[in-house]
Motif scaffolding. Sequence first.
Motif, PDB file in Angstrom:
ATOM      1  N   VAL A 116      43.870  31.205  28.975  1.00  0.00           N
ATOM      2  CA  VAL A 116      42.566  31.662  29.473  1.00  0.00           C
ATOM      3  C   VAL A 116      41.450  30.999  28.679  1.00  0.00           C
ATOM      4  O   VAL A 116      40.498  30.455  29.252  1.00  0.00           O
ATOM      5  N   LEU A 117      41.549  31.041  27.355  1.00  0.00           N
ATOM      6  CA  LEU A 117      40.515  30.460  26.504  1.00  0.00           C
ATOM      7  C   LEU A 117      40.393  28.950  26.711  1.00  0.00           C
ATOM      8  O   LEU A 117      39.311  28.388  26.563  1.00  0.00           O
ATOM      9  N   GLY A 118      41.497  28.311  27.079  1.00  0.00           N
ATOM     10  CA  GLY A 118      41.494  26.872  27.344  1.00  0.00           C
ATOM     11  C   GLY A 118      41.132  26.527  28.775  1.00  0.00           C
ATOM     12  O   GLY A 118      41.238  25.363  29.171  1.00  0.00           O
ATOM     13  N   HIS A 119      40.716  27.515  29.552  1.00  0.00           N
ATOM     14  CA  HIS A 119      40.324  27.323  30.953  1.00  0.00           C
ATOM     15  C   HIS A 119      41.450  26.720  31.792  1.00  0.00           C
ATOM     16  O   HIS A 119      41.211  25.997  32.753  1.00  0.00           O
ATOM     17  N   GLU A 120      42.682  27.022  31.425  1.00  0.00           N
ATOM     18  CA  GLU A 120      43.858  26.535  32.150  1.00  0.00           C
ATOM     19  C   GLU A 120      44.077  27.422  33.369  1.00  0.00           C
ATOM     20  O   GLU A 120      44.047  28.647  33.261  1.00  0.00           O
ATOM     21  N   LYS A 121      44.307  26.826  34.514  1.00  0.00           N
ATOM     22  CA  LYS A 121      44.599  27.608  35.718  1.00  0.00           C
ATOM     23  C   LYS A 121      46.074  27.975  35.706  1.00  0.00           C
ATOM     24  O   LYS A 121      46.928  27.121  35.532  1.00  0.00           O
ATOM     25  N   PHE A 122      46.337  29.264  35.890  1.00  0.00           N
ATOM     26  CA  PHE A 122      47.713  29.741  35.884  1.00  0.00           C
ATOM     27  C   PHE A 122      47.839  30.934  36.803  1.00  0.00           C
ATOM     28  O   PHE A 122      46.850  31.541  37.207  1.00  0.00           O
ATOM     29  N   GLN A 123      49.073  31.243  37.125  1.00  0.00           N
ATOM     30  CA  GLN A 123      49.370  32.407  37.937  1.00  0.00           C
ATOM     31  C   GLN A 123      50.632  33.041  37.365  1.00  0.00           C
ATOM     32  O   GLN A 123      51.596  32.339  37.045  1.00  0.00           O
ATOM     33  N   VAL A 124      50.609  34.349  37.239  1.00  0.00           N
ATOM     34  CA  VAL A 124      51.776  35.077  36.750  1.00  0.00           C
ATOM     35  C   VAL A 124      52.383  35.802  37.946  1.00  0.00           C
ATOM     36  O   VAL A 124      51.683  36.524  38.657  1.00  0.00           O
ATOM     37  N   VAL A 125      53.663  35.579  38.157  1.00  0.00           N
ATOM     38  CA  VAL A 125      54.353  36.244  39.266  1.00  0.00           C
ATOM     39  C   VAL A 125      55.544  37.027  38.728  1.00  0.00           C
ATOM     40  O   VAL A 125      56.139  36.654  37.718  1.00  0.00           O
ATOM     41  N   ASP A 126      55.831  38.113  39.411  1.00  0.00           N
ATOM     42  CA  ASP A 126      57.016  38.900  39.083  1.00  0.00           C
ATOM     43  C   ASP A 126      58.221  38.079  39.515  1.00  0.00           C
ATOM     44  O   ASP A 126      58.338  37.698  40.692  1.00  0.00           O
ATOM     45  N   ALA A 127      59.118  37.783  38.600  1.00  0.00           N
ATOM     46  CA  ALA A 127      60.267  36.921  38.887  1.00  0.00           C
ATOM     47  C   ALA A 127      61.185  37.520  39.954  1.00  0.00           C
ATOM     48  O   ALA A 127      61.806  36.788  40.709  1.00  0.00           O
ATOM     49  N   LYS A 128      61.246  38.829  40.029  1.00  0.00           N
ATOM     50  CA  LYS A 128      62.151  39.489  40.968  1.00  0.00           C
ATOM     51  C   LYS A 128      61.554  39.570  42.375  1.00  0.00           C
ATOM     52  O   LYS A 128      62.224  39.271  43.357  1.00  0.00           O
TER      53      LYS A 128
ATOM     54  N   VAL B 158      52.425  31.330  45.813  1.00  0.00           N
ATOM     55  CA  VAL B 158      52.036  30.707  44.558  1.00  0.00           C
ATOM     56  C   VAL B 158      51.089  29.564  44.885  1.00  0.00           C
ATOM     57  O   VAL B 158      51.357  28.753  45.766  1.00  0.00           O
ATOM     58  N   VAL B 159      49.973  29.507  44.194  1.00  0.00           N
ATOM     59  CA  VAL B 159      48.975  28.471  44.417  1.00  0.00           C
ATOM     60  C   VAL B 159      49.466  27.161  43.813  1.00  0.00           C
ATOM     61  O   VAL B 159      49.962  27.137  42.684  1.00  0.00           O
ATOM     62  N   LYS B 160      49.321  26.070  44.575  1.00  0.00           N
ATOM     63  CA  LYS B 160      49.755  24.759  44.084  1.00  0.00           C
ATOM     64  C   LYS B 160      48.831  24.289  42.973  1.00  0.00           C
ATOM     65  O   LYS B 160      47.668  24.674  42.904  1.00  0.00           O
ATOM     66  N   ASP B 161      49.331  23.394  42.133  1.00  0.00           N
ATOM     67  CA  ASP B 161      48.586  22.806  41.019  1.00  0.00           C
ATOM     68  C   ASP B 161      48.130  23.841  40.000  1.00  0.00           C
ATOM     69  O   ASP B 161      47.133  23.654  39.322  1.00  0.00           O
ATOM     70  N   VAL B 162      48.812  24.936  39.948  1.00  0.00           N
ATOM     71  CA  VAL B 162      48.500  25.997  39.001  1.00  0.00           C
ATOM     72  C   VAL B 162      49.748  26.232  38.160  1.00  0.00           C
ATOM     73  O   VAL B 162      50.862  26.267  38.677  1.00  0.00           O
ATOM     74  N   ARG B 163      49.532  26.401  36.877  1.00  0.00           N
ATOM     75  CA  ARG B 163      50.649  26.654  35.969  1.00  0.00           C
ATOM     76  C   ARG B 163      51.302  27.984  36.334  1.00  0.00           C
ATOM     77  O   ARG B 163      50.632  29.012  36.395  1.00  0.00           O
ATOM     78  N   LEU B 164      52.594  27.961  36.571  1.00  0.00           N
ATOM     79  CA  LEU B 164      53.310  29.155  37.007  1.00  0.00           C
ATOM     80  C   LEU B 164      54.010  29.813  35.830  1.00  0.00           C
ATOM     81  O   LEU B 164      54.766  29.179  35.102  1.00  0.00           O
ATOM     82  N   ILE B 165      53.740  31.097  35.673  1.00  0.00           N
ATOM     83  CA  ILE B 165      54.383  31.908  34.642  1.00  0.00           C
ATOM     84  C   ILE B 165      55.144  33.007  35.380  1.00  0.00           C
ATOM     85  O   ILE B 165      54.591  33.679  36.236  1.00  0.00           O
ATOM     86  N   LYS B 166      56.395  33.173  35.028  1.00  0.00           N
ATOM     87  CA  LYS B 166      57.209  34.223  35.647  1.00  0.00           C
ATOM     88  C   LYS B 166      57.423  35.346  34.639  1.00  0.00           C
ATOM     89  O   LYS B 166      57.730  35.090  33.482  1.00  0.00           O
ATOM     90  N   LYS B 167      57.266  36.563  35.137  1.00  0.00           N
ATOM     91  CA  LYS B 167      57.513  37.723  34.291  1.00  0.00           C
ATOM     92  C   LYS B 167      58.819  38.362  34.745  1.00  0.00           C
ATOM     93  O   LYS B 167      58.965  38.750  35.899  1.00  0.00           O
TER      94      LYS B 167
END
Length: 185
Positions: free
Chosen positions: A38-50, A5-14
Amino acid sequence: MTDTVVKDVRLIKKYPNRRLYDTRTSSYITVGDVKELVLGHEKFQVVDAKTGDDITRSVLLQIILEEETGGLPMFSSEMLSQIIRFYGHAMQGIMGAYLEKNMQAFQEIQDRIGEKSQGMQFGPEAWTQFMNMQSPVLQNIMNNYVEQSKNMFVQMQDQMQDQTRAMFGGFPFTTKDPLKETDES
């Protein structure tokens, strides 16, 4: 395969139930909320929670799919077919970089137009009307850009072939022009 997971990036778990959990807000969100990031140019990463796998691209593709099925699609069937044909092709990596650079260039042009028009007091309707009037001009500019880009790509390909021939010049290669070949047997 677990990606970091990249630091300083909003983390979203699926989660397996297909729900998305925003770890910054400690709440469940929707794909529409991810689109807003995305439209707000927010940096995020989605990871599989499992598994911890980075699935950001698949969520972004899901957003594109939803956008393409509603309203006016951006991609024609022919364009999508052409993109699919590049998968597994030797030029796949170059094509991805080429499309990305072109999107960046297009975004820069859009940003410049937006900056120059900031002083003008256009409402959304006036801006839409102005852009519709400019559409033929912008289309012509884009067509010229694509033509120049195509010519540069052909030149690059020719240079790569010349360099390959020079590098492997000692090997007995035959150079056949498939357009001039005739079957005389």
